[in-house]
Scaffold this motif. Sequence first.
Motif, PDB file in Angstrom:
ATOM      1  N   LEU A 191      -3.711   4.147   4.940  1.00  0.00           N
ATOM      2  CA  LEU A 191      -1.887   4.098   4.331  1.00  0.00           C
ATOM      3  C   LEU A 191      -1.876   2.549   5.904  1.00  0.00           C
ATOM      4  CD1 LEU A 191       0.886   4.376   4.268  1.00  0.00           C
ATOM      5  CD2 LEU A 191       1.319   5.941   5.529  1.00  0.00           C
ATOM      6  N   ALA A 192      -1.906   3.394   7.193  1.00  0.00           N
ATOM      7  CA  ALA A 192      -1.902   1.222   7.961  1.00  0.00           C
ATOM      8  C   ALA A 192      -2.847  -0.113   7.041  1.00  0.00           C
ATOM      9  CB  ALA A 192      -2.384   1.401   9.244  1.00  0.00           C
ATOM     10  N   GLU A 193      -4.145   0.487   6.941  1.00  0.00           N
ATOM     11  CA  GLU A 193      -4.512  -0.738   6.208  1.00  0.00           C
ATOM     12  C   GLU A 193      -3.278  -1.517   4.713  1.00  0.00           C
ATOM     13  OE1 GLU A 193      -8.524  -1.901   3.250  1.00  0.00           O
ATOM     14  OE2 GLU A 193      -8.602   0.250   5.161  1.00  0.00           O
ATOM     15  N   TRP A 194      -2.722  -0.821   3.967  1.00  0.00           N
ATOM     16  CA  TRP A 194      -2.738  -1.368   3.052  1.00  0.00           C
ATOM     17  C   TRP A 194      -1.353  -1.430   3.555  1.00  0.00           C
ATOM     18  CZ3 TRP A 194       2.598   2.084   1.455  1.00  0.00           C
ATOM     19  CH2 TRP A 194       2.894   0.955   0.395  1.00  0.00           C
ATOM     20  N   LEU A 195      -0.208  -0.963   4.716  1.00  0.00           N
ATOM     21  CA  LEU A 195       0.615  -1.890   5.252  1.00  0.00           C
ATOM     22  C   LEU A 195       0.328  -3.027   5.326  1.00  0.00           C
ATOM     23  CD1 LEU A 195       2.663   1.572   5.664  1.00  0.00           C
ATOM     24  CD2 LEU A 195       3.399   0.191   4.044  1.00  0.00           C
ATOM     25  N   GLY A 196      -0.970  -3.357   6.365  1.00  0.00           N
ATOM     26  CA  GLY A 196      -0.930  -4.253   7.381  1.00  0.00           C
ATOM     27  C   GLY A 196      -0.959  -5.366   6.426  1.00  0.00           C
ATOM     28  N   TRP A 197      -1.695  -5.000   5.518  1.00  0.00           N
ATOM     29  CA  TRP A 197      -1.921  -6.721   4.247  1.00  0.00           C
ATOM     30  C   TRP A 197      -0.939  -6.719   3.353  1.00  0.00           C
ATOM     31  CZ3 TRP A 197      -1.694  -5.531  -0.594  1.00  0.00           C
ATOM     32  CH2 TRP A 197      -2.636  -4.860  -1.939  1.00  0.00           C
ATOM     33  N   THR A 198      -0.057  -6.097   3.200  1.00  0.00           N
ATOM     34  CA  THR A 198       0.800  -5.810   2.386  1.00  0.00           C
ATOM     35  C   THR A 198       2.299  -6.776   3.461  1.00  0.00           C
ATOM     36  OG1 THR A 198       0.668  -3.995   0.745  1.00  0.00           O
ATOM     37  CG2 THR A 198       2.753  -4.668   0.911  1.00  0.00           C
ATOM     38  N   ALA A 199       2.811  -6.299   4.759  1.00  0.00           N
ATOM     39  CA  ALA A 199       2.984  -7.416   5.285  1.00  0.00           C
ATOM     40  C   ALA A 199       2.626  -8.933   5.932  1.00  0.00           C
ATOM     41  CB  ALA A 199       3.007  -6.571   6.746  1.00  0.00           C
ATOM     42  N   ALA A 200       1.344  -8.949   5.988  1.00  0.00           N
ATOM     43  CA  ALA A 200       0.700 -10.646   5.484  1.00  0.00           C
ATOM     44  C   ALA A 200       0.932 -10.764   5.124  1.00  0.00           C
ATOM     45  CB  ALA A 200      -1.039  -9.850   6.249  1.00  0.00           C
ATOM     46  N   ARG A 201       1.607 -10.588   3.683  1.00  0.00           N
ATOM     47  CA  ARG A 201       1.090 -11.383   2.919  1.00  0.00           C
ATOM     48  C   ARG A 201       2.641 -11.677   2.818  1.00  0.00           C
ATOM     49  NH1 ARG A 201       2.064  -7.610  -2.121  1.00  0.00           N
ATOM     50  NH2 ARG A 201       3.029  -9.151  -3.263  1.00  0.00           N
ATOM     51  N   TYR A 202       3.516 -11.890   4.262  1.00  0.00           N
ATOM     52  CA  TYR A 202       4.902 -11.999   4.437  1.00  0.00           C
ATOM     53  C   TYR A 202       5.089 -12.728   5.865  1.00  0.00           C
ATOM     54  CZ  TYR A 202       5.830 -10.249   0.241  1.00  0.00           C
ATOM     55  OH  TYR A 202       4.617  -9.673  -1.315  1.00  0.00           O
ATOM     56  N   GLY A 203       3.631 -12.843   6.796  1.00  0.00           N
ATOM     57  CA  GLY A 203       4.452 -13.134   7.316  1.00  0.00           C
ATOM     58  C   GLY A 203       4.025 -12.268   9.038  1.00  0.00           C
ATOM     59  N   GLY A 204       3.207 -11.281   8.211  1.00  0.00           N
ATOM     60  CA  GLY A 204       3.980 -10.305   9.275  1.00  0.00           C
ATOM     61  C   GLY A 204       2.726  -9.191   9.513  1.00  0.00           C
TER      62      GLY A 204
END
Length: 433
Positions: A191-204
């Motif tokens: 869950l953290a992996e998916w949300l992490g790379w999803t947020a990283a697409r927008y600078g987070g």
Amino acid sequence: MRVLFVTLAASPHFFVQVPLAWALRAAGHDVRVASQPDLMDTITAAGLPATPVGPRLAQDESVEELRRRQEKAAERLVEPPDAQELMRMAEDRPERLTPDFLDGLFTVMTSAIFQNFSAEETVEDLVTLTRRWRPDLVIWDTLMMGGAVAARASGAAHARLLYGLDLVGTMRERHLASLAARPRELREDPLAEWLGWTAARYGGGFTEDLVTGQWTVDPTPASLRRPTGLPWVPVRHVPYNGRSVVQEWLREPPARRRVCLTLGLSFREVMGGDQASVPALLEALGKLDAEVVATLDARQLAEVGHVPENVRVVDFVPLDALLPSCSAIVHQGGFGTAQNALAHGVPQVVVPNDLWDIHPRAALVERSGAGLRPPGTGPLRPAELRGLVTRVLDEPSYARNAARLRDEIRATPSPAELVPVLEELTARHRRIS
């Protein structure tokens, strides 16, 4: 301030948000609702501005898609459990809450549910919307974590509004505790992996508030909620049943005790059918000394050979208008139906199914003394169900306990009273971020 609500494209999930959205609008705030295109008519029927995001959820196809995603996600597990175990977020038996079970649960839930409901296109549209419209606060459905990502990308404060018991919060706490007890190299967290790379697409990057919000708004009565260590604020459940007309027969008092039978909207709209046998339910209630109002559509009636004389069948009736005249309700345990019954102090007989949090909610209602559920998990026997309904009708304790829970709900801050709390929390969290 500007407030964006993000909801799953399922009307029961949206209905929970409507009273708070209107309370904010009535207080002068600018409110919009974002969801998959499927829900646009339902949102606008509530008088709220709607914005479509991402592809259609296609609920009529979602059951098969869900099964496919379950199977694909299970392939990642060394010893995949039975299909029914793959998404048992309500699991509460200590002996079952092993590290392997928690790993498998979040592997499957992330792939089959969370990523599906917050698809890449959906998150992209949400981020575009928040960056252009610049909301101060995003209030998101607990199954729509893309709302949290979009809030982070635009600098908005954000909170979850729960639909049901906080299974995500409680299971997440258990999984984090399990991960912390392992060596760092063995701490796989899908869950953290998916949300992490999803947020990283927008600078987070990933932080836990992407899973559980900066705070949580919970409409479940405090005496029935699952405790967590998460910050939360209570709100009174105000029933909203969608666009409806109160028919003439509902404006007259019933000639005898009235029982409502409803199987809710979630299984009609999302899961493609009912788990309870409609003929068995009608057979059980047809021999009651009571008027039965059954909310059944044509598909549900197709398997019924005979409708008992004491049963009035209606495709839809607003529970908020029906329940004040009822002495009991029989239902499958869905959140909206159970909350409507609690809000009106109506004793419940819950015929539970495996959807999300229904079994633990049925147990809580029974433990509170405000209702009953069939023992065991075998096929429903009409005589058994009839006996349960007769008990809640005839034994005064069930009505007393249902009234107690109704009074607890009425003492909870209303959506209007919650508005200044949300204003303060929004200002605080925007300062922090």
